[in-house]
Design a protein around this motif. Sequence first.
Motif, PDB file in Angstrom:
ATOM      1  N   MET A   1       0.823  -1.220   0.000  1.00  0.00           N
ATOM      2  CA  MET A   1       0.000   0.000   0.000  1.00  0.00           C
ATOM      3  C   MET A   1       0.853   1.264   0.000  1.00  0.00           C
ATOM      4  O   MET A   1       0.334   2.363   0.144  1.00  0.00           O
ATOM      5  CB  MET A   1      -0.941  -0.004   1.198  1.00  0.00           C
ATOM      6  N   GLN A   2       2.158   1.110  -0.149  1.00  0.00           N
ATOM      7  CA  GLN A   2       3.014   2.278  -0.305  1.00  0.00           C
ATOM      8  C   GLN A   2       3.027   2.769  -1.749  1.00  0.00           C
ATOM      9  O   GLN A   2       3.563   3.836  -2.031  1.00  0.00           O
ATOM     10  CB  GLN A   2       4.444   1.941   0.143  1.00  0.00           C
ATOM     11  N   ASP A   3       2.469   1.984  -2.651  1.00  0.00           N
ATOM     12  CA  ASP A   3       2.453   2.334  -4.063  1.00  0.00           C
ATOM     13  C   ASP A   3       1.292   3.289  -4.327  1.00  0.00           C
ATOM     14  O   ASP A   3       0.128   2.930  -4.115  1.00  0.00           O
ATOM     15  CB  ASP A   3       2.294   1.064  -4.894  1.00  0.00           C
ATOM     16  N   PRO A   4       1.554   4.516  -4.803  1.00  0.00           N
ATOM     17  CA  PRO A   4       0.467   5.481  -5.031  1.00  0.00           C
ATOM     18  C   PRO A   4      -0.538   5.002  -6.071  1.00  0.00           C
ATOM     19  O   PRO A   4      -1.718   5.333  -5.994  1.00  0.00           O
ATOM     20  CB  PRO A   4       1.198   6.750  -5.485  1.00  0.00           C
ATOM     21  N   GLU A   5      -0.078   4.221  -7.066  1.00  0.00           N
ATOM     22  CA  GLU A   5      -1.007   3.716  -8.080  1.00  0.00           C
ATOM     23  C   GLU A   5      -2.005   2.740  -7.461  1.00  0.00           C
ATOM     24  O   GLU A   5      -3.189   2.747  -7.805  1.00  0.00           O
ATOM     25  CB  GLU A   5      -0.239   3.041  -9.209  1.00  0.00           C
ATOM     26  N   ILE A   6      -1.532   1.887  -6.557  1.00  0.00           N
ATOM     27  CA  ILE A   6      -2.426   0.944  -5.893  1.00  0.00           C
ATOM     28  C   ILE A   6      -3.398   1.685  -4.997  1.00  0.00           C
ATOM     29  O   ILE A   6      -4.594   1.365  -4.944  1.00  0.00           O
ATOM     30  CB  ILE A   6      -1.616  -0.091  -5.076  1.00  0.00           C
ATOM     31  N   ARG A   7      -2.908   2.698  -4.288  1.00  0.00           N
ATOM     32  CA  ARG A   7      -3.808   3.467  -3.425  1.00  0.00           C
ATOM     33  C   ARG A   7      -4.886   4.164  -4.245  1.00  0.00           C
ATOM     34  O   ARG A   7      -6.046   4.227  -3.842  1.00  0.00           O
ATOM     35  CB  ARG A   7      -3.021   4.486  -2.598  1.00  0.00           C
ATOM     36  N   GLU A   8      -4.494   4.688  -5.410  1.00  0.00           N
ATOM     37  CA  GLU A   8      -5.486   5.350  -6.250  1.00  0.00           C
ATOM     38  C   GLU A   8      -6.508   4.349  -6.780  1.00  0.00           C
ATOM     39  O   GLU A   8      -7.720   4.616  -6.789  1.00  0.00           O
ATOM     40  CB  GLU A   8      -4.788   6.045  -7.423  1.00  0.00           C
ATOM     41  N   ALA A   9      -6.038   3.171  -7.210  1.00  0.00           N
ATOM     42  CA  ALA A   9      -6.935   2.162  -7.773  1.00  0.00           C
ATOM     43  C   ALA A   9      -7.898   1.610  -6.736  1.00  0.00           C
ATOM     44  O   ALA A   9      -9.019   1.219  -7.058  1.00  0.00           O
ATOM     45  CB  ALA A   9      -6.125   1.027  -8.386  1.00  0.00           C
ATOM     46  N   THR A  10      -7.464   1.585  -5.463  1.00  0.00           N
ATOM     47  CA  THR A  10      -8.308   1.025  -4.405  1.00  0.00           C
ATOM     48  C   THR A  10      -8.924   2.100  -3.518  1.00  0.00           C
ATOM     49  O   THR A  10      -9.567   1.774  -2.512  1.00  0.00           O
ATOM     50  CB  THR A  10      -7.484   0.070  -3.515  1.00  0.00           C
ATOM     51  N   ALA A  11      -8.759   3.361  -3.881  1.00  0.00           N
ATOM     52  CA  ALA A  11      -9.300   4.480  -3.101  1.00  0.00           C
ATOM     53  C   ALA A  11      -8.882   4.373  -1.638  1.00  0.00           C
ATOM     54  O   ALA A  11      -9.684   4.509  -0.722  1.00  0.00           O
ATOM     55  CB  ALA A  11     -10.824   4.536  -3.222  1.00  0.00           C
ATOM     56  N   SER A  12      -7.592   4.111  -1.417  1.00  0.00           N
ATOM     57  CA  SER A  12      -7.062   3.887  -0.079  1.00  0.00           C
ATOM     58  C   SER A  12      -6.153   5.038   0.343  1.00  0.00           C
ATOM     59  O   SER A  12      -5.594   5.747  -0.491  1.00  0.00           O
ATOM     60  CB  SER A  12      -6.276   2.572  -0.026  1.00  0.00           C
ATOM     61  N   LEU A  17       1.577   1.366  10.736  1.00  0.00           N
ATOM     62  CA  LEU A  17       1.568  -0.069  11.007  1.00  0.00           C
ATOM     63  C   LEU A  17       0.481  -0.421  12.020  1.00  0.00           C
ATOM     64  O   LEU A  17      -0.238  -1.425  11.850  1.00  0.00           O
ATOM     65  CB  LEU A  17       2.937  -0.513  11.521  1.00  0.00           C
ATOM     66  N   ASP A  18       0.321   0.391  13.063  1.00  0.00           N
ATOM     67  CA  ASP A  18      -0.729   0.125  14.056  1.00  0.00           C
ATOM     68  C   ASP A  18      -2.118   0.204  13.420  1.00  0.00           C
ATOM     69  O   ASP A  18      -3.002  -0.598  13.737  1.00  0.00           O
ATOM     70  CB  ASP A  18      -0.641   1.126  15.208  1.00  0.00           C
ATOM     71  N   GLU A  19      -2.304   1.170  12.534  1.00  0.00           N
ATOM     72  CA  GLU A  19      -3.599   1.296  11.850  1.00  0.00           C
ATOM     73  C   GLU A  19      -3.856   0.090  10.950  1.00  0.00           C
ATOM     74  O   GLU A  19      -4.993  -0.395  10.855  1.00  0.00           O
ATOM     75  CB  GLU A  19      -3.637   2.592  11.038  1.00  0.00           C
ATOM     76  N   GLU A  20      -2.801  -0.417  10.308  1.00  0.00           N
ATOM     77  CA  GLU A  20      -2.952  -1.611   9.483  1.00  0.00           C
ATOM     78  C   GLU A  20      -3.368  -2.803  10.342  1.00  0.00           C
ATOM     79  O   GLU A  20      -4.256  -3.584   9.969  1.00  0.00           O
ATOM     80  CB  GLU A  20      -1.642  -1.926   8.762  1.00  0.00           C
ATOM     81  N   TYR A  21      -2.739  -2.964  11.508  1.00  0.00           N
ATOM     82  CA  TYR A  21      -3.095  -4.072  12.406  1.00  0.00           C
ATOM     83  C   TYR A  21      -4.546  -3.949  12.868  1.00  0.00           C
ATOM     84  O   TYR A  21      -5.283  -4.935  12.927  1.00  0.00           O
ATOM     85  CB  TYR A  21      -2.163  -4.113  13.613  1.00  0.00           C
ATOM     86  N   ASN A  22      -4.962  -2.739  13.203  1.00  0.00           N
ATOM     87  CA  ASN A  22      -6.351  -2.535  13.633  1.00  0.00           C
ATOM     88  C   ASN A  22      -7.329  -2.876  12.517  1.00  0.00           C
ATOM     89  O   ASN A  22      -8.384  -3.475  12.762  1.00  0.00           O
ATOM     90  CB  ASN A  22      -6.558  -1.089  14.097  1.00  0.00           C
ATOM     91  N   MET A  23      -6.975  -2.492  11.295  1.00  0.00           N
ATOM     92  CA  MET A  23      -7.843  -2.812  10.167  1.00  0.00           C
ATOM     93  C   MET A  23      -7.913  -4.321   9.947  1.00  0.00           C
ATOM     94  O   MET A  23      -8.982  -4.885   9.681  1.00  0.00           O
ATOM     95  CB  MET A  23      -7.341  -2.110   8.908  1.00  0.00           C
ATOM     96  N   GLN A  24      -6.769  -4.995  10.073  1.00  0.00           N
ATOM     97  CA  GLN A  24      -6.761  -6.447   9.929  1.00  0.00           C
ATOM     98  C   GLN A  24      -7.671  -7.112  10.959  1.00  0.00           C
ATOM     99  O   GLN A  24      -8.404  -8.054  10.650  1.00  0.00           O
ATOM    100  CB  GLN A  24      -5.331  -6.985  10.073  1.00  0.00           C
ATOM    101  N   ARG A  25      -7.627  -6.618  12.192  1.00  0.00           N
ATOM    102  CA  ARG A  25      -8.489  -7.198  13.238  1.00  0.00           C
ATOM    103  C   ARG A  25      -9.958  -6.993  12.901  1.00  0.00           C
ATOM    104  O   ARG A  25     -10.789  -7.880  13.117  1.00  0.00           O
ATOM    105  CB  ARG A  25      -8.147  -6.589  14.599  1.00  0.00           C
ATOM    106  N   SER A  26     -10.303  -5.820  12.380  1.00  0.00           N
ATOM    107  CA  SER A  26     -11.702  -5.559  12.053  1.00  0.00           C
ATOM    108  C   SER A  26     -12.158  -6.444  10.907  1.00  0.00           C
ATOM    109  O   SER A  26     -13.283  -6.951  10.894  1.00  0.00           O
ATOM    110  CB  SER A  26     -11.910  -4.079  11.703  1.00  0.00           C
ATOM    111  N   TRP A  27     -11.290  -6.679   9.911  1.00  0.00           N
ATOM    112  CA  TRP A  27     -11.647  -7.564   8.807  1.00  0.00           C
ATOM    113  C   TRP A  27     -11.887  -8.991   9.309  1.00  0.00           C
ATOM    114  O   TRP A  27     -12.705  -9.712   8.766  1.00  0.00           O
ATOM    115  CB  TRP A  27     -10.537  -7.573   7.764  1.00  0.00           C
ATOM    116  N   ARG A  28     -11.175  -9.375  10.344  1.00  0.00           N
ATOM    117  CA  ARG A  28     -11.299 -10.754  10.847  1.00  0.00           C
ATOM    118  C   ARG A  28     -12.561 -10.944  11.684  1.00  0.00           C
ATOM    119  O   ARG A  28     -13.134 -12.032  11.710  1.00  0.00           O
ATOM    120  CB  ARG A  28     -10.060 -11.099  11.703  1.00  0.00           C
ATOM    121  N   THR A  29     -13.024  -9.894  12.370  1.00  0.00           N
ATOM    122  CA  THR A  29     -14.092 -10.069  13.351  1.00  0.00           C
ATOM    123  C   THR A  29     -15.407  -9.390  12.991  1.00  0.00           C
ATOM    124  O   THR A  29     -16.457  -9.817  13.466  1.00  0.00           O
ATOM    125  CB  THR A  29     -13.635  -9.545  14.733  1.00  0.00           C
ATOM    126  N   ASP A  30     -15.392  -8.337  12.171  1.00  0.00           N
ATOM    127  CA  ASP A  30     -16.626  -7.605  11.883  1.00  0.00           C
ATOM    128  C   ASP A  30     -17.535  -8.414  10.959  1.00  0.00           C
ATOM    129  O   ASP A  30     -17.079  -8.970   9.950  1.00  0.00           O
ATOM    130  CB  ASP A  30     -16.314  -6.253  11.226  1.00  0.00           C
TER     131      ASP A  30
END
Length: 222
Positions: A1-12, A17-30
């Motif tokens: 997700m450090q690639d600007p083209e990928i961020r643009e394509a995925t609207a990200s 790193l902490d925010e990524e971990y939090n997002m991973q947890r939400s994807w696993r449990t929500d």
Amino acid sequence: MQDPEIREATASEPLSLDEEYNMQRSWRTDADKLTFIVCLPWSGQSSSAEDRILEKEADAEDRMIGDVNLFLRQEEEDDDNGDYGDHAEGNGEKNSKIIGEVELMIAEKQHQRHGYGRAALLTFLRYIALHRREIAADFLHREVSSDDNADNGRDIDCLSVKIGQTNHRSLALFESTGFVKVSDTPNYFGEFELRLEKFERGHIEELCEKYRITTYEEIQYR
């Protein structure tokens, strides 16, 4: 997700790193999210599915090439014109629909244009078609009952995807699997929304046959 083209394509947006971990947890449990990691094809052999160990083999870090996601929401039908508007707290009533928004990313450029995106998308759609009532029930925080076949308000009604107007490859991919634009013009954010109304198992299997994606097996992750 450090690639600007990928961020643009995925609207990200770039995350810490902490925010990524939090997002991973939400994807696993929500209950409103479903996410699969896309990996390179695996030719591992074993005597039975129960004996297969996927961790560090089929899904080793160097085999991961992207992800495919489903985000569930409810939309309430407008009785006047049949349009749909955002429905923040719907409870599964018959005048609201469950919409599943799909996102697909094949991250590394060397893995693009090899058919992995279509294979991942159709495999994911097949999984959703096979488990659509369980997914909807989990989203609505209720048990799947024996009369669910007659409960038209407790199912995923359609799938949606939003794609930037200049992302012609993604537009072509989703249109080739039956998604249809809801409008001929992009929205305020420069995106087209496409929807797939028909995604029963038989329809998805026909698409898999068409594109020679003929091997499908669900293995319990261990």
